[in-house]
Design an enzyme around this catalytic site. Sequence first.
Site, mmCIF file in Angstrom:
data_model
loop_
_atom_site.group_PDB
_atom_site.id
_atom_site.type_symbol
_atom_site.label_atom_id
_atom_site.label_comp_id
_atom_site.label_asym_id
_atom_site.label_seq_id
_atom_site.Cartn_x
_atom_site.Cartn_y
_atom_site.Cartn_z
ATOM 1 N N ARG A 1 8.312 -12.358 70.766
ATOM 2 C CA ARG A 1 7.388 -13.601 70.914
ATOM 3 C C ARG A 1 6.241 -13.643 72.154
ATOM 4 O O ARG A 1 5.102 -13.920 71.873
ATOM 5 C CB ARG A 1 8.257 -14.861 71.122
ATOM 6 C CG ARG A 1 7.533 -16.003 71.281
ATOM 7 C CD ARG A 1 8.659 -17.152 71.342
ATOM 8 N NE ARG A 1 9.801 -17.071 70.540
ATOM 9 C CZ ARG A 1 10.987 -17.251 70.729
ATOM 10 N NH1 ARG A 1 11.287 -17.870 71.477
ATOM 11 N NH2 ARG A 1 11.817 -17.143 69.934
ATOM 12 N N LYS B 1 24.453 -5.202 63.517
ATOM 13 C CA LYS B 1 25.522 -5.964 63.249
ATOM 14 C C LYS B 1 25.390 -7.312 63.903
ATOM 15 O O LYS B 1 24.641 -7.474 65.069
ATOM 16 C CB LYS B 1 26.947 -5.296 63.645
ATOM 17 C CG LYS B 1 27.125 -5.202 65.310
ATOM 18 C CD LYS B 1 28.583 -5.044 65.441
ATOM 19 C CE LYS B 1 29.230 -6.125 66.073
ATOM 20 N NZ LYS B 1 29.107 -6.474 67.078
ATOM 21 N N ASP C 1 26.158 0.769 62.844
ATOM 22 C CA ASP C 1 27.431 0.692 63.337
ATOM 23 C C ASP C 1 27.510 1.653 64.616
ATOM 24 O O ASP C 1 27.854 2.610 64.382
ATOM 25 C CB ASP C 1 28.714 0.541 62.632
ATOM 26 C CG ASP C 1 29.972 -0.005 63.134
ATOM 27 O OD1 ASP C 1 30.168 0.747 64.175
ATOM 28 O OD2 ASP C 1 30.664 -0.597 62.577
ATOM 29 N N HIS C 2 27.310 1.124 65.785
ATOM 30 C CA HIS C 2 27.091 2.168 66.871
ATOM 31 C C HIS C 2 28.366 2.988 67.104
ATOM 32 O O HIS C 2 28.284 4.129 67.492
ATOM 33 C CB HIS C 2 26.334 1.634 68.112
ATOM 34 C CG HIS C 2 27.563 0.974 69.085
ATOM 35 N ND1 HIS C 2 27.728 -0.412 68.813
ATOM 36 C CD2 HIS C 2 27.969 1.423 70.015
ATOM 37 C CE1 HIS C 2 28.690 -0.814 69.781
ATOM 38 N NE2 HIS C 2 28.707 0.184 70.406
ATOM 39 N N LYS D 1 29.184 7.607 67.694
ATOM 40 C CA LYS D 1 29.901 8.339 68.930
ATOM 41 C C LYS D 1 30.300 9.615 68.534
ATOM 42 O O LYS D 1 30.572 9.816 67.758
ATOM 43 C CB LYS D 1 30.874 7.206 69.340
ATOM 44 C CG LYS D 1 30.555 6.064 69.901
ATOM 45 C CD LYS D 1 31.634 5.123 70.587
ATOM 46 C CE LYS D 1 31.260 3.838 70.870
ATOM 47 N NZ LYS D 1 30.644 3.623 72.059
ATOM 48 N N HIS E 1 33.384 -2.128 63.789
ATOM 49 C CA HIS E 1 33.581 -0.858 64.755
ATOM 50 C C HIS E 1 34.901 -0.366 64.156
ATOM 51 O O HIS E 1 35.179 0.829 64.105
ATOM 52 C CB HIS E 1 33.645 -1.075 66.153
ATOM 53 C CG HIS E 1 32.269 -1.867 66.461
ATOM 54 N ND1 HIS E 1 30.835 -1.187 65.905
ATOM 55 C CD2 HIS E 1 31.722 -2.640 67.628
ATOM 56 C CE1 HIS E 1 29.916 -2.105 66.575
ATOM 57 N NE2 HIS E 1 30.453 -2.809 67.489
HETATM 58 C C1 BG6 Z 1 29.288 -4.688 70.424
HETATM 59 C C2 BG6 Z 1 29.964 -5.907 70.734
HETATM 60 O O1 BG6 Z 1 29.010 -4.182 68.905
HETATM 61 O O2 BG6 Z 1 30.073 -3.581 71.124
HETATM 62 C C3 BG6 Z 1 30.384 -6.295 72.154
HETATM 63 O O3 BG6 Z 1 29.193 -7.039 70.391
HETATM 64 C C4 BG6 Z 1 31.021 -4.809 72.477
HETATM 65 O O4 BG6 Z 1 31.159 -7.195 72.500
HETATM 66 C C5 BG6 Z 1 30.530 -3.353 72.481
HETATM 67 O O5 BG6 Z 1 31.140 -5.045 74.256
HETATM 68 C C6 BG6 Z 1 31.105 -2.433 72.828
HETATM 69 O O6 BG6 Z 1 30.522 -1.158 72.708
HETATM 70 P P1 BG6 Z 1 30.965 0.185 73.469
HETATM 71 O O7 BG6 Z 1 30.128 1.380 72.897
HETATM 72 O O8 BG6 Z 1 30.485 -0.156 75.115
HETATM 73 O O9 BG6 Z 1 32.450 0.419 73.154
#
Ligand code: BG6
Length: 513
Positions: free
Chosen positions: A62, A170, A199-200, A204, A262
Amino acid sequence: MAATTDNPLREGMRLERSAEPCTVIIFGASGDLTKRKLVPALYHLTQDRLLPAEFAVVGGARRETSDDDFRSQMKTSVAEFGGDGKVDEEVWESYAKGLYYVSGEFGDPETYRKLSEKLALVEAERGTLGNRVFYLSTAPSAFAEIVHKLGEAGLVDESKGPWRRVIIEKPIGNSLEGAIELNTSVSEVLAEKQIYRIDHYLGKETVQNLLAFRFANGIFEPLWNRNYIDNVQITNAEAVGVEGRGSYYEGTGVVRDMIQNHVFQVLSIVAMEPPINLSPDAVRDEKIKVMEAVTPITADMVNQVAVRGQYGPGHVGGKAVPGYREETGVAPDSPTETFAALKLTFDNWRWGGVPFYIRSSKRAARRVTEIAITFKDVPQKLFGDSGGSMVEPNVLIVRVQPNEGITLRFNAKVPGQVTNIRGVNMDFRYGSSFGARLAEAYERLLLDCILGDSTLYARRDMTERGWEIVTPVLARWAEELPGDMFPNYEAGSWGPKASDDLLARDGRTWRRL
Ligand code: BG6
């Protein structure tokens, strides 16, 4: 592209396919994710020479900002969040030349007109051939609208040749209905192959290595079933609380925030059958197949197989921290769970009768995500449990984070004239075996999207299946509010007593972390 990589793992690394020219457009460029993860990840990919010279990033938000101001803000972010606190000037210069900014409201059609103009300019200047990745890093409630507006503006149309992909962060919905609604809405504009649900956890290294560990080795797979495995425990514990995100978290809770996505992604990789190859659909077909086999949790089972908790005040890392109900943006009588444990089983031949215990929490004693596979006991206790002997079941531990690695715990004889048995560890550590920085999840995932590889992204069916599994639990919890039952664990502990009871009912305990 300048400079050599400082990452020995990437030296000489050849991608099977090279990344094509493209522009990454980030919606929500003034947000935390852009600063902490996205811009540093793209910088590292530049540094590792994994991106083409014809590459650009357009940030959108924005706020009015010039291209140059955006560049200098992003440089600060890379210095702060890029890892070692240093920015390589040569790499930065070549990266920054491709950074642009466009301002506007996401709901305003004018924004998309401005974006179109900017893209025409950037694409000509950088030679990116019209290939685009749109990264939606905004409030999830804006996803559907942005995708529709991109569609109306013709920005995601692939009919003229260049590819257009959209990454959605997500949560995919806040419920099964919400996920179906969002998935359906975006599919009105985009083909499934254009949608990348990030989905990170799948980015990993340790989670990716699970596939390699299971299917690149001959010795584990024969044991990976109900004949040899007693139980599987997946722990995802965070030392942090809600970190200023109280108002988001209030409507979310740990089941929606972590478990439904996750943790279930990790679970599916632990439990899946071998895929026929590593193509995105072959892998994702097996993941969904095993998740379809999860025994449904019915309303009357919830209290037997699910535990919820919320942290009260306590100490983490020697520091006093407030309880969840005292956090900013949180109601003083909040029913939101910050801890959950579930016992899941699978109705299939591989896993029939093997419990999978999963737990996730905020404000645990420390940060640890691990998978512990406990094997069945020896059939005869030749060495007994008497005297100095402590024969334990074998456990294979995959440490997702931190201290990434894998440990196999087995029994050995303590040296000496008497036969005493103790558990010992056989260890693999990324740090000592490979001696290099592990790439951040977002680096791998962004590169994969640019390469058109969606293997490590969540397919529509998986996001909806995750919701199906947890919906009865969430529904029952919403009916039976916890009231004074919360808070029921101290910040800095491993969760409520009920979580230990869940395993005790089966004659088991959580692995000591
Ligand atoms: C996110 C969540 O998707 O993942 C957070 O919304 C969480 O609440 C985070 O802290 C954890 O990610 P990582 O990679 O630090 O385990």
